[in-house]
Scaffold this active site. Structure first.
Site, PDB file in Angstrom:
ATOM      1  N   CYS A 332       5.089  -5.639 -11.676  1.00 41.52           N
ATOM      2  CA  CYS A 332       6.419  -5.097 -11.381  1.00 41.52           C
ATOM      3  C   CYS A 332       7.566  -5.722 -12.178  1.00 41.52           C
ATOM      4  O   CYS A 332       8.436  -4.971 -12.657  1.00 41.52           O
ATOM      5  CB  CYS A 332       6.707  -5.135  -9.885  1.00 41.52           C
ATOM      6  SG  CYS A 332       5.940  -6.455  -8.975  1.00 41.52           S
ATOM      7  N   ARG A 361      -4.723 -13.844 -10.951  1.00 41.38           N
ATOM      8  CA  ARG A 361      -4.314 -14.564  -9.747  1.00 41.38           C
ATOM      9  C   ARG A 361      -5.328 -15.655  -9.455  1.00 41.38           C
ATOM     10  O   ARG A 361      -6.533 -15.418  -9.516  1.00 41.38           O
ATOM     11  CB  ARG A 361      -4.212 -13.609  -8.549  1.00 41.38           C
ATOM     12  CG  ARG A 361      -3.209 -12.498  -8.740  1.00 41.38           C
ATOM     13  CD  ARG A 361      -3.167 -11.561  -7.545  1.00 41.38           C
ATOM     14  NE  ARG A 361      -2.296 -10.418  -7.825  1.00 41.38           N
ATOM     15  CZ  ARG A 361      -2.108  -9.403  -6.995  1.00 41.38           C
ATOM     16  NH1 ARG A 361      -2.745  -9.385  -5.835  1.00 41.38           N
ATOM     17  NH2 ARG A 361      -1.294  -8.401  -7.322  1.00 41.38           N
ATOM     18  N   GLN A 379      -4.741  -3.614 -12.447  1.00 44.85           N
ATOM     19  CA  GLN A 379      -4.108  -2.917 -11.329  1.00 44.85           C
ATOM     20  C   GLN A 379      -3.566  -1.571 -11.809  1.00 44.85           C
ATOM     21  O   GLN A 379      -2.873  -1.515 -12.822  1.00 44.85           O
ATOM     22  CB  GLN A 379      -2.969  -3.781 -10.773  1.00 44.85           C
ATOM     23  CG  GLN A 379      -2.677  -3.540  -9.321  1.00 44.85           C
ATOM     24  CD  GLN A 379      -1.846  -4.652  -8.713  1.00 44.85           C
ATOM     25  OE1 GLN A 379      -1.064  -5.301  -9.390  1.00 44.85           O
ATOM     26  NE2 GLN A 379      -2.003  -4.876  -7.428  1.00 44.85           N
ATOM     27  N   ASP A 381      -1.103   0.290 -11.414  1.00 41.84           N
ATOM     28  CA  ASP A 381       0.249   0.235 -10.881  1.00 41.84           C
ATOM     29  C   ASP A 381       1.083   1.431 -11.299  1.00 41.84           C
ATOM     30  O   ASP A 381       0.829   2.052 -12.333  1.00 41.84           O
ATOM     31  CB  ASP A 381       0.961  -1.008 -11.437  1.00 41.84           C
ATOM     32  CG  ASP A 381       1.149  -2.066 -10.375  1.00 41.84           C
ATOM     33  OD1 ASP A 381       1.407  -1.695  -9.235  1.00 41.84           O
ATOM     34  OD2 ASP A 381       1.034  -3.260 -10.700  1.00 41.84           O
ATOM     35  N   HIS A 383       5.563   2.304 -10.930  1.00 44.80           N
ATOM     36  CA  HIS A 383       6.859   2.018 -10.327  1.00 44.80           C
ATOM     37  C   HIS A 383       7.718   3.257 -10.470  1.00 44.80           C
ATOM     38  O   HIS A 383       7.840   3.815 -11.556  1.00 44.80           O
ATOM     39  CB  HIS A 383       7.496   0.793 -10.991  1.00 44.80           C
ATOM     40  CG  HIS A 383       6.657  -0.435 -10.833  1.00 44.80           C
ATOM     41  ND1 HIS A 383       5.808  -0.888 -11.819  1.00 44.80           N
ATOM     42  CD2 HIS A 383       6.490  -1.268  -9.776  1.00 44.80           C
ATOM     43  CE1 HIS A 383       5.162  -1.953 -11.386  1.00 44.80           C
ATOM     44  NE2 HIS A 383       5.562  -2.205 -10.152  1.00 44.80           N
ATOM     45  N   LYS A 462       5.383  -1.584   3.546  1.00 42.67           N
ATOM     46  CA  LYS A 462       4.422  -0.803   2.759  1.00 42.67           C
ATOM     47  C   LYS A 462       3.552   0.075   3.649  1.00 42.67           C
ATOM     48  O   LYS A 462       3.411  -0.162   4.845  1.00 42.67           O
ATOM     49  CB  LYS A 462       3.549  -1.731   1.914  1.00 42.67           C
ATOM     50  CG  LYS A 462       2.754  -2.752   2.708  1.00 42.67           C
ATOM     51  CD  LYS A 462       1.899  -3.632   1.801  1.00 42.67           C
ATOM     52  CE  LYS A 462       1.112  -4.653   2.616  1.00 42.67           C
ATOM     53  NZ  LYS A 462       0.079  -5.332   1.830  1.00 42.67           N
ATOM     54  N   HIS A 508       6.813   0.606  -5.425  1.00 47.08           N
ATOM     55  CA  HIS A 508       5.618   0.061  -6.083  1.00 47.08           C
ATOM     56  C   HIS A 508       4.443   0.804  -5.456  1.00 47.08           C
ATOM     57  O   HIS A 508       4.415   0.969  -4.231  1.00 47.08           O
ATOM     58  CB  HIS A 508       5.400  -1.422  -5.763  1.00 47.08           C
ATOM     59  CG  HIS A 508       6.566  -2.315  -5.969  1.00 47.08           C
ATOM     60  ND1 HIS A 508       6.618  -3.248  -6.970  1.00 47.08           N
ATOM     61  CD2 HIS A 508       7.734  -2.446  -5.294  1.00 47.08           C
ATOM     62  CE1 HIS A 508       7.750  -3.914  -6.893  1.00 47.08           C
ATOM     63  NE2 HIS A 508       8.445  -3.446  -5.876  1.00 47.08           N
TER      64      HIS A 508
END
Length: 641
Positions: A332, A361, A379, A381, A383, A462, A508
């Site tokens: 992000c 991570r 990921q 992802d 946005h 979320k 997100h």
């Protein structure tokens, strides 16, 4: 006092009545099967007394919280059995978990499978003893003294960790006493169907700096038949284990040189790329623009985003030109910078930017698990930057996209709304607005959802999508997070219709969650028998003997020219052996070619679904399989391979 029951009806009782007594008043059968209660949403003992108006639910083993209380009692019975058999063992913790429970012990050596039978027998003996379970509380000093005299140093440490003023409670069953907040069953009698599953090492408090303890995993049910059914599912799950199938099907590997960092092999890359191509196809159709952001970015960015303060212990860092940098754990902040590359107009919004971003991570080595828990993953992802009035429509758009994908793979799913956690940033007003927007969108679309209190991201609430596989297991994959915080922290702006600068709102979201983990999930869901459009090898061509190698090559060329993924097996093995191997590899179609096939321009077709299908004209077969792949037939009609 007025007690409001689960169905909305109210009953009046005198203050001081227990949850169990209310259950008996409602139904003797309910009281017999009750495991615990829920008072105003809080899980409590059946022995808890009611002293004021409240909402009350009586929970049985059919309820998730009821299962939790039942298995929490089973965990205490496990600890009691171990202490009876091995008195020198020290007790640590023993919670209920999804589908079972565990207990951690400090012991000189690990527990063995051979010892499990004796422990199980002792647990069943404890159940037959029908020991009443009693709860009592002690002041801190007395609690410490009790555990010191019992020789339980881990319990002493837990008591000392409790904040001042915290109630310190214990549960007693026979000679066994354990520090515990509860709730528990009224006695050990109902817990007869138990099974010890495995032993593992676990660090005390989950920290590698602490001592390694011995953990026993187990499960318990109210009936032997339910336990047997569960054990059968576990056996099936072992056969479907993506780590085992990953090796057998040559999809991926994890090596000692990189624990938690998966290596994808050629067939795994075919599967991965097909999945990614599908992702790109549906996102392009949904109006997303794809971007790519750097893996390493400087400390200032992570301070601005809040990750440095809220997520630092999970981030890998480095120093470049005497400045601190971090390998991104999330995509992000990079997406924020892309938005800021130019001034945006309200006419540009909503702006949907997707990224297949590689993130890293730090996970504890004991938590790593195949592709399901890794240290680097991609990921999927996106946005979405939007005007406040576009929030609900954009959330609905993401929900529809996630629904389309999960149905394409034949998954059912449940929805949860996760609310503000303790470690969060932003105003109460922003959080309330964001949470209401998520709930309103789901309500408008007719979705049932569960509220998951305090489990939101630190920057916003979320929606989580828990998909269910063919064995009934749930997996957290898709999520939608509404965020008013990062646009503020990064000072994102757009020019409104009024000519003034305004702050956008952002979403997100991920659909698959991570490419790696989703591959693990679908590998187990399909037991490695991927439908034709997704299979790493769609067709295997088997010549009967060396004489037909040239025709087999011609068949392969024709199939590959049609865009299919093909392998040819020219080993000097018997055709029966080669067919068996191809079936073990779960290839959707096997084509056998010999004299008759070469002479007539045909192939002998064997499909994974129908077995031997006989001869078919090569071009007719190509047309059939091409059509199947192009329409993703197996998924779209809900047909599993």
């Amino acid at each position: 006092m007025n007690i409001t029951l689960k169905d909305g009806s109210q009953k009046q009782y005198e203050a001081g009545i227990s949850v169990l007594e209310v259950a008996k008043d409602l139904s003797e059968g309910l009281a017999r099967n009750a495991c615990c209660g829920l008072i105003n949403g809080e899980r409590v003992d059946l022995r808890t007394t009611l002293n004021e108006d409240c909402n009350l639910e009586i929970l049985t083993f059919n309820d998730q919280d009821g299962k939790w209380a039942f298995r929490h009692t089973a965990a205490h019975m496990l600890a009691q059995a171990v202490k009876r058999l091995y008195p020198d063992v020290k007790l640590a913790i023993g919670p209920a978990i999804e589908d079972g429970f565990y207990y951690d012990f400090d012991r000189d050596k690990a527990f063995t499978e051979e010892e499990f039978a004796a422990i199980e027998a002792e647990m069943k003996k404890i159940a037959k003893e029908k020991l009443p379970i009693e709860r009592f509380e002690l002041p801190r000093e007395e609690a410490v003294k009790l555990m010191e005299e019992a020789g339980e140093p881990y319990k002493v440490e837990l008591i000392n960790d409790l904040p001042e003023g915290e109630v310190i409670s214990f549960y007693r069953q026979g000679e066994f006493v354990d520090l515990c907040a509860g709730p528990h069953l009224m006695s050990t009698k109902p817990v007869e169907a138990v099974k010890l599953l495995s032993a593992a090492g676990a660090y005390w408090k989950g920290s590698e700096k602490n001592k390694m303890l011995s953990r026993i995993y187990a499960t318990a049910f109210t009936k032997k038949s339910e336990l047997n059914e569960h054990l059968e599912k576990l056996e099936e799950a072992k056969k479907r284990d993506h780590r085992k199938l990953g090796r057998e099907l040559e999809l991926f590997t994890i090596l000692d040189e990189g624990p938690g960092f998966p290596f994808f092999l050629p067939k795994g890359m075919e599967l991965r790329n097909t999945l990614i191509n599908y992702w790109r196809e549906i996102h392009k159709k949904a109006g997303y623009k794809e971007i790519s952001t750097p893996i390493i970015l400087n400390k200032d960015l992570w301070l601005t985003s809040g990750h440095w303060d809220h997520y630092r212990e999970n981030m890998y860092t480095t120093v470049i030109d005497e400045m601190d940098y971090a390998i991104k754990p999330m995509n992000c902040p990079g997406g924020m910078l892309v938005y800021k590359t130019k001034m945006r107009s309200y006419r540009d919004l909503p702006l949907r930017m997707g990224e297949l971003g590689l993130v890293h991570r730090h996970e504890l080595s004991g938590a790593l698990h195949g592709l399901m828990r890794v240290r680097n993953f991609t990921q999927d992802d996106a946005h979405i930057f939007m005007l406040p009035e576009q929030i609900k429509d954009e959330i609905k758009g993401v929900v529809r996209l996630i629904d389309e994908v999960y149905k394409a793979f034949g998954f059912k799913y449940k929805v949860e709304v996760s609310t503000r956690p303790e470690d969060s940033m932003g105003s109460d007003e922003a959080w309330e607005t964001a949470t209401e927007a998520l709930i309103e969108a789901l309500t408008d679309m007719g979705y049932d959802y569960k509220i998951n209190e305090g489990d939101g991201a630190f920057y916003g609430p979320k929606i989580d999508f828990k998909l269910e596989d063919c064995l009934g297991r749930t997996w957290q994959c898709g999520t939608i997070q509404l965020d008013f915080q990062l646009p503020e922290r990064f000072e994102l702006e757009y020019i409104g219709a009024d000519g003034e600068k305004h702050r956008p709102v952002m979403i997100h979201r991920v659909v698959l969650g991570s490419i790696e983990r989703f591959i693990g999930v679908i590998t187990e869901h399909f037991a490695g028998a991927f439908p034709t459009w997704l299979a790493p090898v769609q067709v295997k061509v088997l010549p009967i003997s060396e004489k037909y190698h040239a025709y087999a090559a011609k068949v392969q060329d024709a199939l590959e020219e049609a865009g299919l993924r093909v392998e040819r097996d020219e080993r000097a093995e018997k055709i029966g052996y080669k067919i068996r191997e191809a079936r073990m590899e779960r290839v959707p179609y096997i084509l056998v070619v010999g004299a008759q096939e070469e002479e007539e321009g045909k192939v002998a077709v064997r499909s994974r679904e129908n077995g031997e299908e006989g001869q078919m004209d090569l071009q007719a077969f190509i047309q059939r399989i091409t059509e199947e792949v192009q329409t993703k037939y197996n998924y779209l009609v809900g047909k599993q391979a």
